[in-house]
Motif scaffolding. Structure first.
Motif, PDB file in Angstrom:
ATOM      1  N   ILE A 109       0.842  -1.200   0.000  1.00  0.00           N
ATOM      2  CA  ILE A 109       0.000   0.000   0.000  1.00  0.00           C
ATOM      3  C   ILE A 109       0.875   1.247   0.000  1.00  0.00           C
ATOM      4  CG2 ILE A 109      -1.671   1.337   1.351  1.00  0.00           C
ATOM      5  CD1 ILE A 109      -2.777  -1.320   2.409  1.00  0.00           C
ATOM      6  N   VAL A 110       1.985   1.176   0.700  1.00  0.00           N
ATOM      7  CA  VAL A 110       2.900   2.312   0.798  1.00  0.00           C
ATOM      8  C   VAL A 110       3.373   2.741  -0.587  1.00  0.00           C
ATOM      9  CG1 VAL A 110       5.109   3.092   1.749  1.00  0.00           C
ATOM     10  CG2 VAL A 110       3.600   1.637   3.114  1.00  0.00           C
ATOM     11  N   ASP A 111       3.616   1.783  -1.484  1.00  0.00           N
ATOM     12  CA  ASP A 111       4.080   2.107  -2.830  1.00  0.00           C
ATOM     13  C   ASP A 111       3.008   2.856  -3.626  1.00  0.00           C
ATOM     14  OD1 ASP A 111       6.354   0.767  -2.130  1.00  0.00           O
ATOM     15  OD2 ASP A 111       5.945  -1.018  -3.326  1.00  0.00           O
ATOM     16  N   LEU A 112       1.754   2.413  -3.506  1.00  0.00           N
ATOM     17  CA  LEU A 112       0.670   3.115  -4.192  1.00  0.00           C
ATOM     18  C   LEU A 112       0.529   4.533  -3.660  1.00  0.00           C
ATOM     19  CD1 LEU A 112      -2.212   0.462  -4.403  1.00  0.00           C
ATOM     20  CD2 LEU A 112      -0.549   1.063  -6.155  1.00  0.00           C
ATOM     21  N   LEU A 113       0.569   4.674  -2.350  1.00  0.00           N
ATOM     22  CA  LEU A 113       0.412   5.998  -1.748  1.00  0.00           C
ATOM     23  C   LEU A 113       1.563   6.926  -2.111  1.00  0.00           C
ATOM     24  CD1 LEU A 113      -0.933   5.052   1.800  1.00  0.00           C
ATOM     25  CD2 LEU A 113      -2.213   6.088  -0.083  1.00  0.00           C
ATOM     26  N   ALA A 114       2.761   6.373  -2.225  1.00  0.00           N
ATOM     27  CA  ALA A 114       3.915   7.200  -2.578  1.00  0.00           C
ATOM     28  C   ALA A 114       3.713   7.847  -3.944  1.00  0.00           C
ATOM     29  CB  ALA A 114       5.190   6.365  -2.562  1.00  0.00           C
ATOM     30  N   VAL A 115       3.161   7.081  -4.891  1.00  0.00           N
ATOM     31  CA  VAL A 115       2.897   7.628  -6.217  1.00  0.00           C
ATOM     32  C   VAL A 115       1.768   8.653  -6.163  1.00  0.00           C
ATOM     33  CG1 VAL A 115       2.008   7.056  -8.515  1.00  0.00           C
ATOM     34  CG2 VAL A 115       3.767   5.627  -7.456  1.00  0.00           C
ATOM     35  N   VAL A 125      -2.388   2.404 -10.167  1.00  0.00           N
ATOM     36  CA  VAL A 125      -2.888   1.056 -10.419  1.00  0.00           C
ATOM     37  C   VAL A 125      -1.835   0.031 -10.018  1.00  0.00           C
ATOM     38  CG1 VAL A 125      -3.715  -0.547 -12.190  1.00  0.00           C
ATOM     39  CG2 VAL A 125      -4.291   1.898 -12.337  1.00  0.00           C
ATOM     40  N   GLY A 126      -2.141  -0.798  -9.037  1.00  0.00           N
ATOM     41  CA  GLY A 126      -1.269  -1.915  -8.728  1.00  0.00           C
ATOM     42  C   GLY A 126      -1.261  -2.870  -9.904  1.00  0.00           C
ATOM     43  N   SER A 127      -0.082  -3.107 -10.482  1.00  0.00           N
ATOM     44  CA  SER A 127      -0.033  -3.829 -11.749  1.00  0.00           C
ATOM     45  C   SER A 127       0.844  -5.072 -11.684  1.00  0.00           C
ATOM     46  CB  SER A 127       0.497  -2.906 -12.855  1.00  0.00           C
ATOM     47  OG  SER A 127       0.537  -3.578 -14.091  1.00  0.00           O
ATOM     48  N   ARG A 128       0.267  -6.184 -12.139  1.00  0.00           N
ATOM     49  CA  ARG A 128       1.006  -7.437 -12.254  1.00  0.00           C
ATOM     50  C   ARG A 128       1.773  -7.512 -13.562  1.00  0.00           C
ATOM     51  NH1 ARG A 128      -4.597 -10.541 -11.667  1.00  0.00           N
ATOM     52  NH2 ARG A 128      -5.096  -8.653 -12.882  1.00  0.00           N
ATOM     53  N   TYR A 129       1.450  -6.625 -14.515  1.00  0.00           N
ATOM     54  CA  TYR A 129       1.919  -6.789 -15.875  1.00  0.00           C
ATOM     55  C   TYR A 129       2.835  -5.668 -16.354  1.00  0.00           C
ATOM     56  CZ  TYR A 129      -1.659 -10.327 -15.561  1.00  0.00           C
ATOM     57  OH  TYR A 129      -2.396 -11.411 -15.158  1.00  0.00           O
ATOM     58  N   VAL A 130       3.594  -5.106 -15.428  1.00  0.00           N
ATOM     59  CA  VAL A 130       4.679  -4.183 -15.759  1.00  0.00           C
ATOM     60  C   VAL A 130       5.956  -4.775 -15.163  1.00  0.00           C
ATOM     61  CG1 VAL A 130       3.222  -2.126 -15.906  1.00  0.00           C
ATOM     62  CG2 VAL A 130       4.195  -2.796 -13.692  1.00  0.00           C
ATOM     63  N   ARG A 162      -1.863  -1.745 -18.420  1.00  0.00           N
ATOM     64  CA  ARG A 162      -1.741  -3.158 -18.764  1.00  0.00           C
ATOM     65  C   ARG A 162      -2.559  -4.061 -17.844  1.00  0.00           C
ATOM     66  NH1 ARG A 162       1.989  -4.712 -22.340  1.00  0.00           N
ATOM     67  NH2 ARG A 162       3.385  -3.121 -23.193  1.00  0.00           N
ATOM     68  N   ASP A 163      -2.747  -3.635 -16.606  1.00  0.00           N
ATOM     69  CA  ASP A 163      -3.505  -4.448 -15.650  1.00  0.00           C
ATOM     70  C   ASP A 163      -4.845  -3.765 -15.396  1.00  0.00           C
ATOM     71  OD1 ASP A 163      -4.468  -6.088 -13.652  1.00  0.00           O
ATOM     72  OD2 ASP A 163      -2.524  -6.280 -12.657  1.00  0.00           O
ATOM     73  N   CYS A 164      -5.848  -4.176 -16.166  1.00  0.00           N
ATOM     74  CA  CYS A 164      -7.176  -3.556 -16.087  1.00  0.00           C
ATOM     75  C   CYS A 164      -8.107  -4.273 -15.118  1.00  0.00           C
ATOM     76  CB  CYS A 164      -7.843  -3.550 -17.463  1.00  0.00           C
ATOM     77  SG  CYS A 164      -6.838  -2.846 -18.780  1.00  0.00           S
ATOM     78  N   SER A 165      -7.787  -5.511 -14.776  1.00  0.00           N
ATOM     79  CA  SER A 165      -8.722  -6.341 -14.017  1.00  0.00           C
ATOM     80  C   SER A 165      -8.378  -6.457 -12.542  1.00  0.00           C
ATOM     81  CB  SER A 165      -8.792  -7.750 -14.628  1.00  0.00           C
ATOM     82  OG  SER A 165      -7.520  -8.379 -14.598  1.00  0.00           O
ATOM     83  N   GLY A 166      -7.210  -5.974 -12.133  1.00  0.00           N
ATOM     84  CA  GLY A 166      -6.849  -6.056 -10.727  1.00  0.00           C
ATOM     85  C   GLY A 166      -7.613  -5.045  -9.887  1.00  0.00           C
ATOM     86  N   SER A 167      -7.784  -5.342  -8.613  1.00  0.00           N
ATOM     87  CA  SER A 167      -8.537  -4.446  -7.732  1.00  0.00           C
ATOM     88  C   SER A 167      -7.643  -3.622  -6.815  1.00  0.00           C
ATOM     89  CB  SER A 167      -9.502  -5.273  -6.876  1.00  0.00           C
ATOM     90  OG  SER A 167      -8.794  -6.243  -6.109  1.00  0.00           O
ATOM     91  N   PHE A 168      -6.340  -3.857  -6.845  1.00  0.00           N
ATOM     92  CA  PHE A 168      -5.408  -3.178  -5.942  1.00  0.00           C
ATOM     93  C   PHE A 168      -5.045  -1.823  -6.544  1.00  0.00           C
ATOM     94  CE2 PHE A 168      -0.931  -3.208  -3.967  1.00  0.00           C
ATOM     95  CZ  PHE A 168      -1.391  -2.671  -2.781  1.00  0.00           C
TER      96      PHE A 168
END
Length: 253
Positions: A109-115, A125-130, A162-168
């Motif tokens: 969560i810290v990484d998302l908030l930092a951005v 967007v938390g992304s699995r595909y980058v 790239r990650d459109c379906s994730g909820s994070f």
């Protein structure tokens, strides 16, 4: 000497639950440790295993935790909408959404908030595909299915991620406030594609933040093939409807 620093953004962490009593107490503890300045909202759909009851009892002793109790079967998408409405009404600055099953590590969560805190992006967007993102614990067929659905979504909805379906994700609440939530038609997992599409139409900006998805260890997944087919159908309705000027606008599915 005056202090011209702006106050720190207020943050709401939202978690939708149904039968997550094995996960929620541990998850809440880790979130409180990872982001001690944030509040947590649990949206529970009348879990028969006592998830909502535990949340209510713990919230009585923990001021950073709040609970919304809803009727069973209302749908994951509507649970996240309820959290978004709450974030707007309570005038938070940022709202992070994550799953209750530890597939999204609370420390990330810290990484998302930092951005979100250090840039003008509307959705981190938390992304699995980058690069540096990924998936742990999935069989090959599920990896291929996820990749295919995300490609399908990017093309039809013209999404710049790239990650459109994730909820994070971390949303800027002021941007969410520009949406008409009553126009959202998805009640299920396709909500996460639809909300990106509606935010794009509203002029939102996006940035992907890598994370590694970890398959749940406790409890069971709520997604099924019927839900996946509904998602594909809805994405087609949205994408083709916007091309031909007839995008659906009423609650459905």
């Amino acid at each position: 000497m005056s202090n011209d620093r702006s106050p720190a953004p207020t943050v709401l962490i939202a978690v939708a639950t149904f039968n997550e009593i094995d996960n929620l107490p541990l998850l809440v503890a880790e979130i409180l440790e990872a982001v001690p300045d944030a509040d947590i909202l649990v949206v529970d759909d009348d879990s028969p295993d006592g998830t909502g009851r535990w949340c209510q009892e713990f919230a009585a002793t923990e001021s950073r935790l709040s609970c919304l109790h809803r009727s069973r079967g209302a749908g994951l998408g509507t649970a996240v909408i309820a959290a978004m409405r709450y974030a707007v009404e309570q005038e938070y600055d940022l709202m992070v959404n994550l799953d209750a099953d530890f597939s999204h590590t609370p420390q990330k969560i810290v990484d998302l908030l930092a951005v979100a805190k250090t840039s003008d992006v509307d959705v981190a967007v938390g992304s699995r595909y980058v690069p540096s993102g990924g998936v742990y614990g999935w069989p090959l067929h599920r990896r291929l299915m996820s990749r295919g659905i995300n490609l399908y979504t990017r093309v039809l909805l013209r999404l710049p991620v790239r990650d459109c379906s994730g909820s994070f994700r971390c949303y800027r609440v002021a941007t969410l406030a520009r949406l008409d939530f009553d126009q959202i038609i998805s009640k299920g997992y396709s909500f996460f594609e639809e909300i990106l599409w509606r935010l794009r139409l509203a002029g939102a900006t996006f940035r992907e933040v890598p994370y590694v998805y970890v398959e749940r260890e406790r409890g069971y997944s709520k997604i099924n093939w019927r839900e996946a087919v509904k998602a594909l159908y809805l994405i087609a309705r949205l994408g083709l409807g916007s091309i031909f000027g007839s995008a659906p606008r009423q609650s459905a599915q």
